[in-house]
Structures are given as structure tokens and as C-alpha cells.
Design an enzyme around this catalytic site. Sequence first.
Site, PDB file in Angstrom:
ATOM      1  N   LYS A 245       0.106  -2.644 -24.133  1.00  0.00           N
ATOM      2  CA  LYS A 245       0.440  -3.261 -25.411  1.00  0.00           C
ATOM      3  C   LYS A 245       1.907  -3.658 -25.475  1.00  0.00           C
ATOM      4  O   LYS A 245       2.226  -4.735 -25.924  1.00  0.00           O
ATOM      5  CB  LYS A 245       0.102  -2.325 -26.576  1.00  0.00           C
TER       6      LYS A 245
ATOM      7  N   ASP B  22      -0.404   8.627 -31.331  1.00  0.00           N
ATOM      8  CA  ASP B  22      -0.830   7.491 -30.509  1.00  0.00           C
ATOM      9  C   ASP B  22       0.070   6.317 -30.888  1.00  0.00           C
ATOM     10  O   ASP B  22      -0.038   5.760 -31.976  1.00  0.00           O
ATOM     11  CB  ASP B  22      -2.306   7.179 -30.816  1.00  0.00           C
TER      12      ASP B  22
ATOM     13  N   TRP C  99      -9.044   3.269 -33.840  1.00  0.00           N
ATOM     14  CA  TRP C  99      -8.533   4.131 -32.760  1.00  0.00           C
ATOM     15  C   TRP C  99      -8.430   5.571 -33.218  1.00  0.00           C
ATOM     16  O   TRP C  99      -8.757   6.485 -32.458  1.00  0.00           O
ATOM     17  CB  TRP C  99      -7.198   3.608 -32.232  1.00  0.00           C
TER      18      TRP C  99
HETATM   19  C1  LIG Z   1      -5.454  -0.436 -27.550  1.00  0.00           C
HETATM   20  C2  LIG Z   1      -5.314   0.872 -28.226  1.00  0.00           C
HETATM   21  C3  LIG Z   1      -5.989   2.022 -27.758  1.00  0.00           C
HETATM   22  C4  LIG Z   1      -6.916   1.989 -26.580  1.00  0.00           C
HETATM   23  O1  LIG Z   1      -6.205   1.868 -25.419  1.00  0.00           O
HETATM   24  P1  LIG Z   1      -6.899   1.884 -23.968  1.00  0.00           P
HETATM   25  O2  LIG Z   1      -5.711   1.972 -23.082  1.00  0.00           O
HETATM   26  O3  LIG Z   1      -7.676   0.620 -23.834  1.00  0.00           O
HETATM   27  O4  LIG Z   1      -7.760   3.078 -23.884  1.00  0.00           O
HETATM   28  C5  LIG Z   1      -5.767   3.196 -28.415  1.00  0.00           C
HETATM   29  N1  LIG Z   1      -4.947   3.276 -29.490  1.00  0.00           N
HETATM   30  C6  LIG Z   1      -4.307   2.204 -29.976  1.00  0.00           C
HETATM   31  C7  LIG Z   1      -3.418   2.344 -31.162  1.00  0.00           C
HETATM   32  C8  LIG Z   1      -4.475   0.965 -29.352  1.00  0.00           C
HETATM   33  O5  LIG Z   1      -3.837  -0.102 -29.843  1.00  0.00           O
END
Ligand SMILES: *Cc1c(COP(=O)(O)O)cnc(C)c1O
Length: 354
Positions: free
Chosen positions: A191, A167, A100
Site C-alpha cells: 500500500k 493494522d 479489514w
Molecule cells: C489491503 C489491506 C489488508 C490486506 O492486506 P494483504 O496484504 O492483502 O493481506 C489489511 N488491512 C488493511 C488496512 C488493508 O488496507
Amino acid sequence: MKKHNFSAGPCILPKEVLLKASEAVMDFNGSGLSLIEISHRSKDFVAVMEKARSLVLELLGLENRGYQALFLQGGASLQFLMVAYNLLETKAGYLNTGTWSDKAIKEAQLFGEVVELGSSKSEKFNFIPKGYTVPRGLDYVHLTSNNTIYGTQIKTFPKTDAPLVCDMSSDIFSRSLDFSQFDLIYAGAQKNMGPAGATLVVVKEDILGKISRKIPSMLDYQVHISKESMFNTPSVFAVYTSMLTLEWLKNMGGISAIEKVNEKKAQLLYSEIDLNPVFKGYAKTEDRSIMNATFNLTDESLKSTFEDMLKEAGINGLNGHRSVGGYRASMYNALPLESVGVLVDVMSEMERKG
Ligand SMILES: *Cc1c(COP(=O)(O)O)cnc(C)c1O
């Protein structure tokens, strides 16, 4: 049969949240109309959006501190470029701790220079780089707090004079942190907060408006702030369900209460991984995530036996990310301790058989 959902995302949500959300799909607030067939400008939905935004700031301890919470769309993946669009004038620092981060770096490079502060790529991202220096004069520093795929998690965050962007898709609301050390936090809802379709952004307003580039309205945080997260039709179902999860969390005692449960779950599973010779952990011990635990079988020939037993025990979603294989137990907020107990029982049963 009772299911134990260890899915990495979209993830398990509290049963009571699913129940209330499904009720609202049929009849929202006793209106005789569905949540998903009324105007997002209606009084009832505007109240949902306001509640969701204020619960976010309340739970993070960021009320009245110059932050705004937004529910946007496009996933965390859109934030990879939106952050850079809004904040990157010349140079930004990124810590590369996994797929990511790597993707975030790739998007940011479209807008300016990216300084890689550290990387664990050569070790297949099984640890968090530490001891790196953050040069002065960066537009911002970007981190990924929890690396969902590799099961690593940042425990201490660097002090920077540049705005700190994080993030937190896979560990937001899971552990107590001083959230005011961050200037921008983003997280895909699916998540640890709600269904897919909404992306949470928490941004300190005073870092915005400092770049020379023109920003298209949909990608401009200031536009979304001025429209109170209703610039265009929001993902009403995802926002409503996220609000229910945030209420559930508040009623449980907030982040510090859920953190204790999360630590218990992680401890139970990691001690089994460490003591059981049939399994070995993937991530370096000191960097282990309390949300996503990654591990492998020491003897690959036991794969089908283990997977049959998982199935029999009602365990779902334990396969590792397709890019790394092995196993990954995602223990998000709504996963009960009992489910981890069931997994650990299967693992010790494997030891007795092996
Ligand atoms: C799942 C995830 C993403 C991507 O998320 P989307 O909403 O599918 O774009 C980005 N960063 C992390 C840390 C993730 O776990």
C-alpha cells in the site's frame, strides 16, 4: 501518455525506486548477478535486510526503544491470526471500522474472546466510532488506523493499559504520530512501501512470550526476531524495493515532510468534492482519510461520461472497492500533487458540462 495512478494497492511507487529495483534485477550491486538469483544469506542481501529493518525504526522514531522490525510474508491477512496466536490468551478488544477489522476479528475469535469496543458497521463504515470505553484486563486492543475501502482514518488513538496493536497497512509512513504508543504495528508492503510479497511487523519485544499456547515456528514473532527476519527465505525483491522506498522517503525529509505533501493532496481533492455539486463524499468529514478519498456521483447517469474523461486524462485505479462501488482516489506517498491536480481538473470539467 502520462499515467496518474490512484490504485488502492498494489500502489504507485516512486519512479526512481522502480528504476533502481529493475537495475538490481539485472545486475545487483555490480555483481553481474540478479538480486533475485543470489543467496539471501549472501553478504550483500543480508546488508539489504539490515538496512530495511533499521530504516523502518529510524523513520518511525523507534530506534533503541525495545522494538524490532520484521519483514514477513503472508500479507496483513496473516497478521490477523498471527497477532492473536502470539498475544491472545483470553480476551482482546477490537474496534470494528471496516472489512479489514472485521476479518481480523473473525481470525482472533479462533483463539479467544473478542470484545467489540465499537463498530460503524450499521452505517456501512462511513465513520470512526469514538467515545467507547476500553475495559480493563484485555490481552491487547486492536485498531485499523486507515480504512482503505471506506476512506476513514483514526485521528486520535485511545489510551489503554493493554498493548496497542494497529493494522497500518494503508497509512504507515504517511503522517507523523507518536509511534511509541503502539506495541505492535503491521502493514502489507503493497500500500505505501513497496511491492506485494512482504509484510512489515514492528513489535515491542516485551509484549511477547506471555501466553501459554505453543506457537508454530513460522508464526512465532520471537523466532523471526531471533533469526533477524531470516528464519526462512524472505521475499528478497519486496524487501529490497521496500528498502529503496524507505531511503527515498528518508532523503525527502522523512514522515513529517511527506505528511505536508499528503495533506496538500487531500485538501485539494476534498475541497473539490465539497464544492462541486456533481460529487459527494462518502466518509464523515471529521474522519476523512488523507490516503484514500471516497466519493460518489450525485447523478449516476453521468457515470460513463466521467469514466471516459478519466481514461482520456490517463487516470488509473479510481474505481471504489468492489464491495462499496463509487470512486476512491488513493493518494499514497509516491503519488505526486500534480496527479491530484489532473483529477480535480476532470472533476471541475464535469461540473461545467453538467
Ligand atoms: C489491503 C489491506 C489488508 C490486506 O492486506 P494483504 O496484504 O492483502 O493481506 C489489511 N488491512 C488493511 C488496512 C488493508 O488496507
